[in-house]
Design a protein around this motif. Structure first.
Motif, PDB file in Angstrom:
ATOM      1  N   ALA A 237       0.857  -1.180   0.000  1.00 19.34           N
ATOM      2  CA  ALA A 237       0.000   0.000   0.000  1.00 19.34           C
ATOM      3  C   ALA A 237       0.890   1.226   0.000  1.00 19.34           C
ATOM      4  CB  ALA A 237      -0.926   0.009   1.212  1.00 19.34           C
ATOM      5  N   CYS A 238       0.396   2.307  -0.596  1.00 19.42           N
ATOM      6  CA  CYS A 238       1.248   3.480  -0.797  1.00 19.42           C
ATOM      7  C   CYS A 238       0.400   4.745  -0.750  1.00 19.42           C
ATOM      8  CB  CYS A 238       1.950   3.346  -2.149  1.00 19.42           C
ATOM      9  SG  CYS A 238       2.995   4.723  -2.610  1.00 19.42           S
ATOM     10  N   ILE A 239       0.808   5.714   0.031  1.00 20.03           N
ATOM     11  CA  ILE A 239       0.144   7.013   0.040  1.00 20.03           C
ATOM     12  C   ILE A 239       0.703   7.822  -1.119  1.00 20.03           C
ATOM     13  CG2 ILE A 239      -0.228   9.150   1.311  1.00 20.03           C
ATOM     14  CD1 ILE A 239      -0.046   7.598   3.875  1.00 20.03           C
ATOM     15  N   ALA A 240      -0.027   7.843  -2.207  1.00 22.64           N
ATOM     16  CA  ALA A 240       0.406   8.543  -3.408  1.00 22.64           C
ATOM     17  C   ALA A 240      -0.756   8.634  -4.375  1.00 22.64           C
ATOM     18  CB  ALA A 240       1.586   7.828  -4.071  1.00 22.64           C
ATOM     19  N   THR A 241      -0.769   9.668  -5.187  1.00 26.52           N
ATOM     20  CA  THR A 241      -1.789   9.799  -6.212  1.00 26.52           C
ATOM     21  C   THR A 241      -1.329   9.086  -7.482  1.00 26.52           C
ATOM     22  OG1 THR A 241      -0.903  11.835  -7.195  1.00 26.52           O
ATOM     23  CG2 THR A 241      -2.388  12.069  -5.296  1.00 26.52           C
ATOM     24  N   PHE A 242      -2.281   8.836  -8.363  1.00 31.17           N
ATOM     25  CA  PHE A 242      -1.938   8.245  -9.655  1.00 31.17           C
ATOM     26  C   PHE A 242      -0.981   9.152 -10.419  1.00 31.17           C
ATOM     27  CE2 PHE A 242      -2.811   8.297 -14.242  1.00 31.17           C
ATOM     28  CZ  PHE A 242      -2.382   7.020 -14.577  1.00 31.17           C
ATOM     29  N   ASP A 243      -1.227  10.457 -10.412  1.00 35.50           N
ATOM     30  CA  ASP A 243      -0.366  11.388 -11.138  1.00 35.50           C
ATOM     31  C   ASP A 243       1.062  11.352 -10.619  1.00 35.50           C
ATOM     32  OD1 ASP A 243      -2.472  12.118 -12.695  1.00 35.50           O
ATOM     33  OD2 ASP A 243      -2.691  14.148 -11.876  1.00 35.50           O
ATOM     34  N   GLU A 244       1.231  11.252  -9.316  1.00 37.38           N
ATOM     35  CA  GLU A 244       2.576  11.208  -8.738  1.00 37.38           C
ATOM     36  C   GLU A 244       3.337   9.969  -9.202  1.00 37.38           C
ATOM     37  OE1 GLU A 244       1.930  13.598  -4.515  1.00 37.38           O
ATOM     38  OE2 GLU A 244       1.445  11.463  -4.638  1.00 37.38           O
ATOM     39  N   ILE A 245       2.678   8.823  -9.165  1.00 43.57           N
ATOM     40  CA  ILE A 245       3.342   7.584  -9.565  1.00 43.57           C
ATOM     41  C   ILE A 245       3.583   7.552 -11.067  1.00 43.57           C
ATOM     42  CG2 ILE A 245       3.068   5.073  -9.733  1.00 43.57           C
ATOM     43  CD1 ILE A 245       1.742   5.118  -7.019  1.00 43.57           C
ATOM     44  N   ALA A 246       2.555   7.887 -11.861  1.00 43.40           N
ATOM     45  CA  ALA A 246       2.673   7.803 -13.319  1.00 43.40           C
ATOM     46  C   ALA A 246       3.684   8.793 -13.876  1.00 43.40           C
ATOM     47  CB  ALA A 246       1.309   8.028 -13.958  1.00 43.40           C
ATOM     48  N   SER A 247       3.895   9.909 -13.196  1.00 46.29           N
ATOM     49  CA  SER A 247       4.838  10.916 -13.675  1.00 46.29           C
ATOM     50  C   SER A 247       6.272  10.642 -13.243  1.00 46.29           C
ATOM     51  CB  SER A 247       4.415  12.305 -13.183  1.00 46.29           C
ATOM     52  OG  SER A 247       4.489  12.386 -11.766  1.00 46.29           O
ATOM     53  N   GLY A 248       6.470   9.578 -12.487  1.00 48.43           N
ATOM     54  CA  GLY A 248       7.826   9.227 -12.076  1.00 48.43           C
ATOM     55  C   GLY A 248       8.318   9.965 -10.848  1.00 48.43           C
ATOM     56  N   LYS A 249       7.416  10.472 -10.031  1.00 50.70           N
ATOM     57  CA  LYS A 249       7.831  11.127  -8.796  1.00 50.70           C
ATOM     58  C   LYS A 249       8.250  10.069  -7.778  1.00 50.70           C
ATOM     59  CE  LYS A 249       6.231  14.098  -5.038  1.00 50.70           C
ATOM     60  NZ  LYS A 249       5.090  14.902  -4.495  1.00 50.70           N
ATOM     61  N   PRO A 250       9.449  10.161  -7.213  1.00 54.60           N
ATOM     62  CA  PRO A 250       9.861   9.182  -6.191  1.00 54.60           C
ATOM     63  C   PRO A 250       8.942   9.257  -4.973  1.00 54.60           C
ATOM     64  CG  PRO A 250      11.755  10.390  -7.043  1.00 54.60           C
ATOM     65  CD  PRO A 250      10.540  11.092  -7.565  1.00 54.60           C
ATOM     66  N   ILE A 251       8.551   8.107  -4.470  1.00 58.18           N
ATOM     67  CA  ILE A 251       7.684   8.024  -3.301  1.00 58.18           C
ATOM     68  C   ILE A 251       8.556   7.788  -2.070  1.00 58.18           C
ATOM     69  CG2 ILE A 251       5.707   6.865  -2.276  1.00 58.18           C
ATOM     70  CD1 ILE A 251       5.153   8.330  -4.942  1.00 58.18           C
ATOM     71  N   PRO A 252       8.411   8.595  -1.016  1.00 56.87           N
ATOM     72  CA  PRO A 252       9.249   8.421   0.176  1.00 56.87           C
ATOM     73  C   PRO A 252       8.981   7.101   0.889  1.00 56.87           C
ATOM     74  CG  PRO A 252       7.543  10.068   0.555  1.00 56.87           C
ATOM     75  CD  PRO A 252       7.499   9.743  -0.895  1.00 56.87           C
ATOM     76  N   PRO A 253       9.990   6.562   1.568  1.00 59.13           N
ATOM     77  CA  PRO A 253       9.835   5.252   2.227  1.00 59.13           C
ATOM     78  C   PRO A 253       8.697   5.210   3.238  1.00 59.13           C
ATOM     79  CG  PRO A 253      12.142   5.882   2.121  1.00 59.13           C
ATOM     80  CD  PRO A 253      11.370   7.077   1.664  1.00 59.13           C
ATOM     81  N   ASP A 254       8.463   6.311   3.981  1.00 58.47           N
ATOM     82  CA  ASP A 254       7.420   6.259   4.998  1.00 58.47           C
ATOM     83  C   ASP A 254       6.017   6.325   4.410  1.00 58.47           C
ATOM     84  OD1 ASP A 254       7.363   8.895   4.221  1.00 58.47           O
ATOM     85  OD2 ASP A 254       7.525   9.728   6.243  1.00 58.47           O
ATOM     86  N   ALA A 255       5.920   6.483   3.080  1.00 58.89           N
ATOM     87  CA  ALA A 255       4.616   6.470   2.412  1.00 58.89           C
ATOM     88  C   ALA A 255       4.290   5.105   1.831  1.00 58.89           C
ATOM     89  CB  ALA A 255       4.579   7.523   1.302  1.00 58.89           C
ATOM     90  N   ILE A 256       5.153   4.123   2.054  1.00 58.63           N
ATOM     91  CA  ILE A 256       4.966   2.776   1.520  1.00 58.63           C
ATOM     92  C   ILE A 256       4.869   1.790   2.683  1.00 58.63           C
ATOM     93  CG2 ILE A 256       5.929   0.972   0.032  1.00 58.63           C
ATOM     94  CD1 ILE A 256       7.516   3.188  -1.391  1.00 58.63           C
ATOM     95  N   ALA A 257       3.893   0.904   2.639  1.00 60.91           N
ATOM     96  CA  ALA A 257       3.727  -0.112   3.674  1.00 60.91           C
ATOM     97  C   ALA A 257       3.585  -1.480   3.028  1.00 60.91           C
ATOM     98  CB  ALA A 257       2.502   0.187   4.539  1.00 60.91           C
ATOM     99  N   ILE A 258       4.174  -2.470   3.657  1.00 61.83           N
ATOM    100  CA  ILE A 258       4.034  -3.855   3.213  1.00 61.83           C
ATOM    101  C   ILE A 258       2.853  -4.470   3.944  1.00 61.83           C
ATOM    102  CG2 ILE A 258       5.162  -6.094   2.994  1.00 61.83           C
ATOM    103  CD1 ILE A 258       6.416  -3.806   1.362  1.00 61.83           C
ATOM    104  N   ILE A 259       1.840  -4.896   3.189  1.00 63.86           N
ATOM    105  CA  ILE A 259       0.618  -5.419   3.798  1.00 63.86           C
ATOM    106  C   ILE A 259       0.425  -6.900   3.472  1.00 63.86           C
ATOM    107  CG2 ILE A 259      -0.497  -3.181   3.841  1.00 63.86           C
ATOM    108  CD1 ILE A 259      -2.044  -3.997   1.321  1.00 63.86           C
TER     109      ILE A 259
END
Length: 233
Positions: free
Chosen positions: A140-162
């Motif tokens: 799971a990841c706190i991020a919008t579609f635009d952020e991911i699709a545009s290649g914006k790096p997602i910070p580690p604390d915004a990603i969780a292993i579920i």
């Protein structure tokens, strides 16, 4: 995050009357393990994450089920990434009332760092998706579609292993790395269905997909021969 084993079997479908109580306990466990940066998520948001965890744990990854019916998905010995996404959709409808449900977008990628793969995005009504969910790999990841699709790096604390199936550990690492390094590109978008209902009515015909019609199975995530169903014209 814990592997919520109480949702890891088909008994949840056999005794739907027990789901509300079980859900409340599981959500409490999940909230206690969330980092501070996730604390603003509502219990409805967390219910979608929980549905994804349940789908991830329910069946092993494999060839998959050609049917979109819930009953057939439950009978299948294994699931592929399009099956896990659909199962998450069905489970979320069991967990949430119609008033609480939010749009769940189905997004397919093809090529680049992630290969042929599907993930989900949760939206507020009338707003951009704000939560990315991958029930196949258990992410799971706190991020919008635009952020991911545009290649914006997602910070580690915004990603969780579920979810943590050992079978998919190499692919999970590759996918998280792609998020951290911002390796997604708009040109890798295979399809974008804004709701589960739209996905159910249009996915079966690749000529009706909102983006390019002919997926390939090349350049898949390391460790998996093919994530998702590859449909030939």
């Amino acid at each position: 995050m814990p592997l919520l084993g109480v949702f890891a079997s088909e008994t949840m479908f056999e005794r739907p009357d027990l789901i509300p109580t079980t859900l409340a306990t599981a959500l409490d466990q999940m909230q206690r393990r969330l980092p501070q940066s996730w604390s603003y998520l509502s219990r409805v948001d967390l219910s979608y994450i929980l549905a994804s965890t349940a789908a991830h744990n329910l069946k092993p990854y494999g060839k998959g089920c050609p049917s979109q019916e819930l009953g057939e998905l439950l009978k299948s010995e294994c699931l592929d990434c399009s099956n896990y996404g659909l199962l998450t959709y069905y489970i979320s409808r069991l967990l949430l009332s119609e008033e609480d449900r939010k749009p769940l977008s189905f997004v397919g990628w093809d090529g680049g760092a992630v290969g042929n793969h599907q993930m989900l995005f949760l939206s507020e009504h009338g707003k951009m998706p704000h939560l990315a969910i991958d029930p196949t790999l258990g992410i799971a990841c706190i991020a919008t579609f635009d952020e991911i699709a545009s290649g914006k790096p997602i910070p580690p604390d915004a990603i969780a292993i579920i979810g943590a199936r050992e079978q998919l550990s190499a692919s999970r690492l590759a996918f998280v790395t792609a998020l951290l390094r911002g390796q997604f590109r708009p040109s890798q978008l295979l399809y974008y269905f804004p709701t589960g209902e739209d996905y159910l009515t249009r996915y079966g015909n690749p000529f009706d997909w909102p983006t390019r019609p002919f997926p390939s199975c090349e350049n898949d995530i390391p460790g998996i021969e093919a994530l998702g169903q590859c449909i030939s014209p």
